[in-house]
Write a protein that holds these residues in place. Structure first.
Motif, short mmCIF file in Angstrom:
data_model
loop_
_atom_site.label_atom_id
_atom_site.label_comp_id
_atom_site.label_asym_id
_atom_site.label_seq_id
_atom_site.Cartn_x
_atom_site.Cartn_y
_atom_site.Cartn_z
N LYS A 141 -24.83 -97.81 -88.67
CA LYS A 141 -25.81 -97.43 -87.65
C LYS A 141 -25.90 -98.46 -86.52
O LYS A 141 -26.93 -99.10 -86.29
CB LYS A 141 -27.19 -97.22 -88.28
N GLN A 142 -24.83 -98.59 -85.78
CA GLN A 142 -24.77 -99.54 -84.66
C GLN A 142 -25.76 -99.14 -83.56
O GLN A 142 -25.89 -97.97 -83.24
CB GLN A 142 -23.36 -99.56 -84.10
N ARG A 143 -26.43 -100.14 -82.95
CA ARG A 143 -27.50 -99.86 -81.97
C ARG A 143 -27.09 -100.15 -80.53
O ARG A 143 -27.95 -100.26 -79.66
CB ARG A 143 -28.75 -100.69 -82.30
N TYR A 144 -25.83 -100.35 -80.27
CA TYR A 144 -25.38 -100.66 -78.91
C TYR A 144 -23.94 -100.19 -78.75
O TYR A 144 -23.32 -99.73 -79.71
CB TYR A 144 -25.48 -102.17 -78.62
N LYS A 145 -23.43 -100.33 -77.53
CA LYS A 145 -22.05 -99.91 -77.25
C LYS A 145 -21.22 -101.15 -76.95
O LYS A 145 -21.74 -102.27 -76.94
CB LYS A 145 -22.05 -98.98 -76.03
N CYS A 146 -19.93 -100.95 -76.64
CA CYS A 146 -19.10 -102.09 -76.28
C CYS A 146 -19.42 -102.50 -74.84
O CYS A 146 -20.15 -101.81 -74.12
CB CYS A 146 -17.62 -101.77 -76.43
N ALA A 147 -18.84 -103.63 -74.40
CA ALA A 147 -19.17 -104.18 -73.09
C ALA A 147 -18.94 -103.19 -71.95
O ALA A 147 -19.64 -103.22 -70.93
CB ALA A 147 -18.38 -105.46 -72.85
N MET A 148 -17.96 -102.30 -72.11
CA MET A 148 -17.70 -101.35 -71.04
C MET A 148 -18.83 -100.33 -70.87
O MET A 148 -18.92 -99.63 -69.86
CB MET A 148 -16.38 -100.62 -71.26
N GLY A 149 -19.73 -100.28 -71.86
CA GLY A 149 -20.93 -99.45 -71.70
C GLY A 149 -21.74 -99.87 -70.49
O GLY A 149 -22.63 -99.14 -70.02
N ALA A 150 -21.43 -101.05 -69.96
CA ALA A 150 -22.11 -101.52 -68.74
C ALA A 150 -21.74 -100.69 -67.52
O ALA A 150 -22.28 -100.92 -66.44
CB ALA A 150 -21.78 -102.99 -68.49
N MET A 151 -20.83 -99.73 -67.69
CA MET A 151 -20.60 -98.79 -66.57
C MET A 151 -21.92 -98.12 -66.20
O MET A 151 -22.11 -97.71 -65.05
CB MET A 151 -19.56 -97.73 -66.97
N GLN A 152 -22.85 -98.03 -67.14
CA GLN A 152 -24.15 -97.44 -66.84
C GLN A 152 -25.04 -98.38 -66.03
O GLN A 152 -25.94 -97.93 -65.34
CB GLN A 152 -24.84 -97.01 -68.14
N THR A 153 -24.77 -99.68 -66.12
CA THR A 153 -25.46 -100.62 -65.24
C THR A 153 -25.06 -100.35 -63.79
O THR A 153 -25.90 -100.32 -62.89
CB THR A 153 -25.10 -102.08 -65.61
N VAL A 154 -23.75 -100.10 -63.58
CA VAL A 154 -23.27 -99.77 -62.23
C VAL A 154 -23.83 -98.42 -61.80
O VAL A 154 -24.30 -98.26 -60.66
CB VAL A 154 -21.73 -99.74 -62.20
N GLN A 155 -23.82 -97.45 -62.71
CA GLN A 155 -24.31 -96.12 -62.39
C GLN A 155 -25.78 -96.14 -61.96
O GLN A 155 -26.22 -95.32 -61.16
CB GLN A 155 -24.15 -95.21 -63.61
#
Length: 432
Positions: A7-21
């Motif tokens: 039950k991982q609670r986060y994504k990998c570093a590339m999930g930061a594409m949502q920071t850009v979005q």
């Protein structure tokens, strides 16, 4: 031996594409294998002007692993500039190009005269989770785009909070922080959300100070901005939820900014009077002991676990059981955060566990004696254990499956009231 993470609670570093979005009219350009954007996007709440389904991607394959993917990256950036009407292009690198050694920085440097800013951030999954990736984006903006300004705009304050989209309430929370800061007579500047984009990024170097509201995310970003841009920062580690913490927040920000103390106290009095008027109206419900659980646990990232624990103890007088921080907080910050859990009212202290494994978290909740049914605030994963223990349950952290949040928020006096409404709406259902 390989370690399994349940039950991982986060994504990998590339999930930061949502920071850009989250930056209006900014678009991520992915240098990665096909499918990364689809896998890392949330199924709800992530469409809009640009959505993960249309993020440009090099879609590198076996051939690029052997011969390198830089040519494909160059044409992808070139074509993105031609066909996508954006203000800001951020190239994010995935695992494969970083492993084979593609020089992304060198490719991006070819677009210095493109007419629109193009920067890049290293977000390979093996470098950390999307909290780390978020910091990489802010660092990339600081390193590659921002320049030191000799001009300072009086009262201008850059506000930074936690990670957009990973935090369900990110939009409403940051707008409420803006309102609180504005009431002090300051001018808030944020780069995320509606009508916050390149113009706001351009204002960053002119701010009098940075205000960071987060236990640990972006602390290093603030240090970098202080060193490169000469912007001092105020680090407020607790998300201010409810009257006690929001009053403390206003006093601290006001003092740092040199706002007249009488003005600050007048603002606080106005808010507290209305806050306690609302609480007083429902005092009979809050004092009815059978309605609420005797002890509670929060299972979330450091921001919410700390902020909500302080709120439930300091404002509502509830008793904390063990609390769980699930964002893989770097060890360098854990002791400092642990001390915050020991600064509760009424001489109370909360035991906190930094744990990313859902299986272990559920076992510890199951083994704890809550002296009755528990109150559990956490991710959708905690719904199962809450039902098993006949507890009260509220989904406040990622992943979220049973709630739609457009611009709701838990920050501030109003946010505290909304959290009370959500918690007690769940609690009274037991008796009706």
């Amino acid at each position: 031996m390989a370690k399994l993470l349940d039950k991982q609670r986060y994504k990998c570093a590339m999930g930061a594409m949502q920071t850009v979005q989250a930056i209006s009219r900014a678009i991520p350009v992915l240098h990665s294998g096909p499918g990364c954007a689809q896998k890392l996007s949330d199924s709800i709440g992530s469409s809009g002007y640009f959505s993960p389904n249309i993020f440009p991607c090099t879609s590198i394959n076996e051939k690029d692993v052997v011969f390198g993917g830089v040519k494909k990256l160059e044409t992808t950036i070139e074509n993105s500039l031609k066909v996508i009407d954006a203000d800001f292009y951020v190239v994010l690198t995935g695992c494969i190009p970083e492993i084979v050694g593609d020089d992304t920085g060198e490719v991006v440097s070819h677009f210095e005269d493109a007419g629109k800013p193009v920067i890049y951030a290293s977000t390979a999954g093996f470098k950390g989770n999307n909290y780390i990736g978020h910091q990489q984006i802010i660092d990339a903006i600081t390193d590659q785009y921002l320049e030191k300004s000799e001009e300072r705009e009086k009262g201008l304050v850059n506000i930074w909070a936690d990670v957009p989209y990973q935090d369900l309430f990110w939009l409403g929370n940051i707008r409420e922080l803006e309102k609180l800061v504005k009431e002090l007579g300051l001018t808030p500047n944020t780069i995320f959300g509606y009508q916050r984009g390149i113009d706001n990024i351009n204002k960053i170097p002119k701010a009098e100070f940075n205000l960071l509201v987060s236990p640990w995310v972006s602390v290093e970003n603030m240090k970098k901005m202080e060193k490169k841009l000469g912007i001092p920062y105020l680090h407020y580690p607790t998300l201010p939820i409810g009257a006690f913490e929001t009053t403390k927040f206003l006093r601290e920000v006001g003092k740092f900014a040199g706002v007249d103390e009488e003005k600050v106290e007048n603002i606080i009095n106005k808010h507290e009077n209305y806050y306690y008027y609302l609480i007083e109206r429902y005092a009979d419900l809050f004092l009815e002991t059978r309605v609420m659980a005797k002890q509670f646990s929060v299972v979330a990232d450091a921001q919410y676990t700390l902020g909500i624990t302080k709120f439930l103890v300091n404002d509502l007088g509830l008793v904390p059981a063990k609390q769980f921080v699930t964002d893989d907080t770097p060890k360098a910050f854990q002791e400092q955060i642990k001390e915050e859990f020991e600064r509760l009212n009424y001489g109370l202290k909360a035991e906190v566990r930094f744990e990313t494994d859902g299986y272990k978290i559920q076992n510890e909740i199951r083994e704890h004696d809550y002296h009755g049914y528990p109150l559990i605030l956490g991710s959708y994963y905690e719904k199962e254990i809450a039902e098993e223990m006949s507890g009260h349950y509220l989904n406040i952290s990622w992943p979220v499956q049973d709630k739609v949040v457009l611009d709701d928020f838990y920050v501030g006096y109003t946010g505290g009231i909304r959290l009370i409404e959500d918690i007690y709406s769940v609690a009274v259902q037991r008796w009706n």
